[in-house]
Design an enzyme around this catalytic site. Sequence first.
Site, PDB file in Angstrom:
ATOM      1  N   HIS A 116       6.075 -22.214 -28.017  1.00  0.00           N
ATOM      2  CA  HIS A 116       7.144 -21.519 -27.945  1.00  0.00           C
ATOM      3  C   HIS A 116       7.324 -20.176 -29.256  1.00  0.00           C
ATOM      4  O   HIS A 116       6.812 -19.403 -29.715  1.00  0.00           O
ATOM      5  CB  HIS A 116       8.117 -21.579 -27.902  1.00  0.00           C
ATOM      6  CG  HIS A 116       9.306 -20.069 -27.795  1.00  0.00           C
ATOM      7  ND1 HIS A 116       9.525 -19.649 -27.453  1.00  0.00           N
ATOM      8  CD2 HIS A 116      10.531 -20.105 -28.841  1.00  0.00           C
ATOM      9  CE1 HIS A 116      10.397 -18.457 -27.534  1.00  0.00           C
ATOM     10  NE2 HIS A 116      10.983 -18.742 -28.676  1.00  0.00           N
ATOM     11  N   LEU A 176      15.367 -14.684 -35.229  1.00  0.00           N
ATOM     12  CA  LEU A 176      15.553 -13.299 -35.394  1.00  0.00           C
ATOM     13  C   LEU A 176      16.116 -12.458 -36.314  1.00  0.00           C
ATOM     14  O   LEU A 176      15.709 -11.569 -37.337  1.00  0.00           O
ATOM     15  CB  LEU A 176      16.454 -12.432 -33.713  1.00  0.00           C
ATOM     16  CG  LEU A 176      16.034 -12.816 -32.869  1.00  0.00           C
ATOM     17  CD1 LEU A 176      16.169 -11.987 -31.769  1.00  0.00           C
ATOM     18  CD2 LEU A 176      14.636 -11.776 -32.333  1.00  0.00           C
ATOM     19  N   ARG A 229      16.359 -27.958 -29.838  1.00  0.00           N
ATOM     20  CA  ARG A 229      15.118 -27.876 -29.562  1.00  0.00           C
ATOM     21  C   ARG A 229      14.075 -29.015 -29.145  1.00  0.00           C
ATOM     22  O   ARG A 229      13.821 -29.168 -28.265  1.00  0.00           O
ATOM     23  CB  ARG A 229      14.070 -26.302 -29.576  1.00  0.00           C
ATOM     24  CG  ARG A 229      14.971 -25.081 -29.301  1.00  0.00           C
ATOM     25  CD  ARG A 229      14.251 -24.053 -29.999  1.00  0.00           C
ATOM     26  NE  ARG A 229      15.467 -23.134 -29.686  1.00  0.00           N
ATOM     27  CZ  ARG A 229      14.992 -21.948 -29.726  1.00  0.00           C
ATOM     28  NH1 ARG A 229      13.982 -21.528 -30.300  1.00  0.00           N
ATOM     29  NH2 ARG A 229      15.139 -20.753 -28.937  1.00  0.00           N
ATOM     30  N   GLY A 275       1.810  -5.210 -38.387  1.00  0.00           N
ATOM     31  CA  GLY A 275       2.561  -5.868 -37.084  1.00  0.00           C
ATOM     32  C   GLY A 275       3.694  -4.639 -37.381  1.00  0.00           C
ATOM     33  O   GLY A 275       4.576  -4.566 -38.524  1.00  0.00           O
ATOM     34  N   GLU A 325       7.716 -14.242 -38.976  1.00  0.00           N
ATOM     35  CA  GLU A 325       7.038 -15.718 -38.657  1.00  0.00           C
ATOM     36  C   GLU A 325       5.677 -16.260 -38.999  1.00  0.00           C
ATOM     37  O   GLU A 325       5.381 -17.691 -38.807  1.00  0.00           O
ATOM     38  CB  GLU A 325       6.921 -15.821 -35.993  1.00  0.00           C
ATOM     39  CG  GLU A 325       6.204 -16.728 -35.566  1.00  0.00           C
ATOM     40  CD  GLU A 325       6.350 -16.494 -34.010  1.00  0.00           C
ATOM     41  OE1 GLU A 325       7.067 -16.045 -34.231  1.00  0.00           O
ATOM     42  OE2 GLU A 325       5.499 -17.732 -33.880  1.00  0.00           O
ATOM     43  N   LEU A 332      10.267  -7.363 -35.647  1.00  0.00           N
ATOM     44  CA  LEU A 332      11.170  -7.147 -35.901  1.00  0.00           C
ATOM     45  C   LEU A 332      11.195  -7.620 -37.461  1.00  0.00           C
ATOM     46  O   LEU A 332      11.539  -5.989 -38.420  1.00  0.00           O
ATOM     47  CB  LEU A 332      12.093  -8.260 -35.816  1.00  0.00           C
ATOM     48  CG  LEU A 332      12.648  -8.629 -34.186  1.00  0.00           C
ATOM     49  CD1 LEU A 332      13.504  -9.456 -34.381  1.00  0.00           C
ATOM     50  CD2 LEU A 332      14.108  -7.033 -33.533  1.00  0.00           C
ATOM     51  N   GLY A 342       8.030  -6.855 -39.207  1.00  0.00           N
ATOM     52  CA  GLY A 342       7.717  -5.091 -39.744  1.00  0.00           C
ATOM     53  C   GLY A 342       7.872  -4.057 -39.577  1.00  0.00           C
ATOM     54  O   GLY A 342       8.161  -3.303 -39.901  1.00  0.00           O
TER      55      GLY A 342
END
Lengths: 642, 252
Positions: free
Chosen positions: A401, A441, A330, A40, A425, A43, A45
């Site tokens: 999401h 991030l 959220r 991957g 993630e 960000l 990886g």
Amino acid sequence: MQLKSNVPEGPLAEKWDKHRFSTKLVNPANRRKYKVIVVGTGLAGASAAATLAEQGYEVSSFCIQDSPRRAHSIAAQGGINAAKNYQNDGDSIQRLFYDTIKGGDFRSREANVYRLAQVSNNIIDQCVAQGVPFAREYGGTLANRSFGGAQVSRTFYARGQTGQQLLFGAYSALSRQIKSGKVTMHTRQEMMELVLVDGQARGIVTRDIISGEIASYSADAVILATGGYGNAYFLSTNAMASNVTAAWRAHRMGAGFANPSFVQIHPTCIPVHGSYQSKLTLMSESLRNDGRVWVPKKPGDTRKPGSIPEEERDYYLENKYPSFGNLVPRDVASRNAKEQCDAGKGVGSTQLAVYLDFAEAIRRDGEATILKKYGNLFQMYEKITDSNPLHEPMMIYPAVHYTMGGLWVDYNLMTTIPGLFAIGECNFSDHGANRLGASALMQGLADGYFIIANCIADYFGSTNPDKVSSTLPQFVDARKKCQDRIQKLLRGSKNGPQGKLTVDDIHKELGILLWDHCGMARNKEGLEKALAKLPALQEKFWKDVYIPGKGKELNQSLERAGRLADFLEFAEIIIRDALAREESCGCHLREESQTEENEAKRDDVNYSHVSVWEYQGDGQEPVLHKEELTFENVTPSQRSYK
Amino acid sequence: MTTKSIDLSLEIWRQKDSRTTGVFESYQLKSISADMSFLEMLDVLNEKLTREGLDPVAFDHDCREGICGMCGAVVNGIAHGPEPETTLCQLHMRHFCNGDTIVIEPFRSRAFPIRKDLIVDRSALDRIIQAGGYISVNTGGAPDGNAIPIPSATAELAMDAAACIGCGACVASCPNGAAMLFTGAKISQLSLLPQGRPERKERAMAMVSAMDKEGFGNCTNERECEAVCPKGISIRNIARMNREFVKASFFG
């Protein structure tokens, strides 16, 4: 399965420093002897591969796209959090830690979250040094904006393309290492199997997307940075190629999977408009800084938004949560949107949408200011919907999401398989039951730039792994397993498509099953129903799916089929996990467990743990293990954003 | 939102692999919703082809929200199709009319070999970045983010250039097959920012020479690249790259 978190002793604020001092190191001259595979190039990886190569390790990096620059981190819009307190508004590492752990509804590990907050400031410095063009104030200092779940302004941003710019920073660092020869880049490769030798992760098997060739690679450690599994729901904001395969294959080899039911449903997405729809598009949460969420007070009101007078509108978030207003986390925003639509107040042709209105912000700040902040988002919205948010309110609805769940890792980001690490993630570690905006991030880059290299050094320093080669029988077997699986997928398609279904037909069915029963609100009856329906769907897939073409060629249908086969197996633990957690927390609302005000009601006595699933073999019921969560520095409270 | 639907004739470039010669094939699609994206229209075609036992059209795509730069094809002679500043995935069928014939072919350029149907190999662009599209700073030890104030206008200009998604439409539309908009955008971003200044000469020389080595052509001010760029990257970035290159060559 042993779940040892390996959290260091000592006061919270000193754990990471102490740990770095007490862990083993690898002398710079010896690092070139160690090979690390990073799967991957998002960000996490890309930053990990670049950082490990800078330190001297031999790195092999793999990505599924044609270039490492395209990983889905690129689509993150709004920003990245850091505890810089540049705005002098009361922020601190402690506050970022507290907001994150509270935002996650007290279902994450204190020590990991604190470390995340600690390194957040280094990330901003690093990215600035790389040339990331963050937004600036007129005086030349870095600008900030606010995000959900926080009362300070700590989010750094590059227009509505923060993920893109941070990814380009990591990609440029990676490119520099590719040039230097320390990173060997393998593009258009999909990881199909994890290879273990003597119980340690020692390599991977990949399929070349262009030629269909199966190959294997050996290393001394493997890092998975393969993102989330939101596409199990078919419709999500994830990129089309995002999948669970790498993580699931590792799970089948013995890596525990933590909290799979913790799936974030983002409140501000463009609503579904047709059965042909292939994905959902997110509108950044930053829009809630200036946009006001409302629905008509009267159910079934079909007037145009402009014809509904102020007094007949319900600004339900502002009314219900006066202190956070439109900036509630959220999960709270999503659930409230669903609640309004369930009550018949939804708007638009499907009545599954609410308004996000910029009229007041435009009156207050002027069109130019609003466009400077959100211009590209408005443009994207208009392209998709043919409606201009400057003139009429946006219509939004929640969509899958982000996945807080992922491979279980200890404090060293190592899974239950020695030598297999999971970052970004792909792991479960920092966001508990709900992730706050602008924190993904932060976590991806924290893991990649500032944490994983220490963990890798400690692992090599303390285990000193023997050299292995990909000619070992374990590698041969893994390649064969992968080839057999491809043959099995193609087996039923020899006689053509008559009477058969396409891969997407079945994926859509799985998506609806999960969305209906394991989406924004869950209950025992629905979950049991979904669990009962799953085997038939799996059988239908293996019996009735038609896949055109061959294995040894570029075959996009076969790629999708392989991923769906894993989603179908994986869905079982999503549902079982939701069923086993008989409390509500963060994103996970069990209808049986709500407060009087219909907020998520946690049960800390029985469920203050991470649920970790262990694979037992095909057709066997997976086993649930628990990592108890202890809170020494914060007191779990019922979240209130009123 | 409209609920209009249209019928279409498609002419699509089909090519088995890099070694085989390609050919246009015709397909008919009925009742395509005007709210569909262009790629969703191709999905519908592929589902239809699959059900008929035919080989679906291979095309690159990923985020489908206009940011990853993975998708792209030449539609009726224009890279990414007729809408300005729009990637193929963000192009919607409402911009076409009932009965239209749409010609779809891959991004063609000497430096982009075709892999299958609409899929091309754009790894040459990665190699240009690897030649110098970075600031040589290792992880750790960076000064405080606010240590170097950068005027807001400069940051915005750098951001305009940094918005490039690396899709390669500029190359496909250029009569010379030049990658100068792509390369110029990265050189601009890094030379505008104070952090990028120490390496500006080496960077300009290395990236321009990598561009030549990969077989890309040179700019003759046709401005086709700017016209098709889905992110509206300005050819001022090419001018800035040329200045950087000239300065580096003469005063290096």
